[in-house]
Design a protein around this motif. Sequence first.
Motif: not given
Length: 305
Positions: A15-16, A33-38, A279-280, A287-288
């Motif tokens: 979804q990124r 924009p490829d960063k993704l964390g939780i 963002l959408n 993706a978040g």
Amino acid sequence: MEEILAEALAVAAPQRAAGRVADYIPALARVDPDKLGIAFAGADGTVHGAGDCDEPFSIQSISKVFMLALALEKVGVKLWDKVGREPSGDPFNSIVQLEHERGKPRNPLINAGAVVVTDALIGDGPAEAAIDALLALLRGQAGSGNIAVDEEVAASESQTGARNRSLGWFMRSFGNLSNPVEEVLGIYFRQCAVAMSCRQLARAGLFLAFDGRDPVTGRAVCPWHRARRINSVMMLCGHYDNSGEFAFRVGLPGKSGVGGGILAIAPGHGAIAAWSPALNAAGTSAAGAAALEALVERTGWSVFV
């Protein structure tokens, strides 16, 4: 939990490509924009994480949740005389409803409402004290003294903040701001520019999952009824004109920020923070939000049970 978080990120990763970074703020346009964390903070204070969960990012409108808690502590229910509690159904920086409703913002989580909240927190004291109070709350609840304002982001927001200034002056014309517009907006830009990691943000929001009380220290950050009302506002208004979709897919109170972060509250379980900068169309991390949806599918957490 760390396996569940990793699985949620794997599901969300594609979804990124579905969103774009907040390029109208120059300092945010440069974020990868490829960063993704939780991260997830539970009742015992343990914070589990996956992906880029330790990298600080600009929390942006997520700051509105904590400023709301502080303003309600300072002025109480009088705050609702100046800002409503209804979903807006419009973009976060819309000015349309302000004209129809005589300068009273629809809720405290759209930009106009957050400016009113910031004004209330400043009150008749020094403006900088409002930022000091925010940082003290975040540092204390996150257990991290290095949380600070990213002054480069704050300056970038101020340089491109014409729409927010318009909102401020419009509300001032109706007598709904007590302090000078530039003074209030200066604090507003700086609160949005606070930088935190997913781990820090999840831990800082943990009190909202336990009726306003930090489950580890036992400290009452706010009364139980206030915590529940903050959660209800997040549920209805936390993603602007995307709030219904988020409630439908995730089923938890949440607040997004155009830095790509989302804070979600699972009452009785803990707090979750996700981050992905793309963002959408409504300004929520694509993706978040997908990661949070995957998480609740695996845990069964929802307020609708």
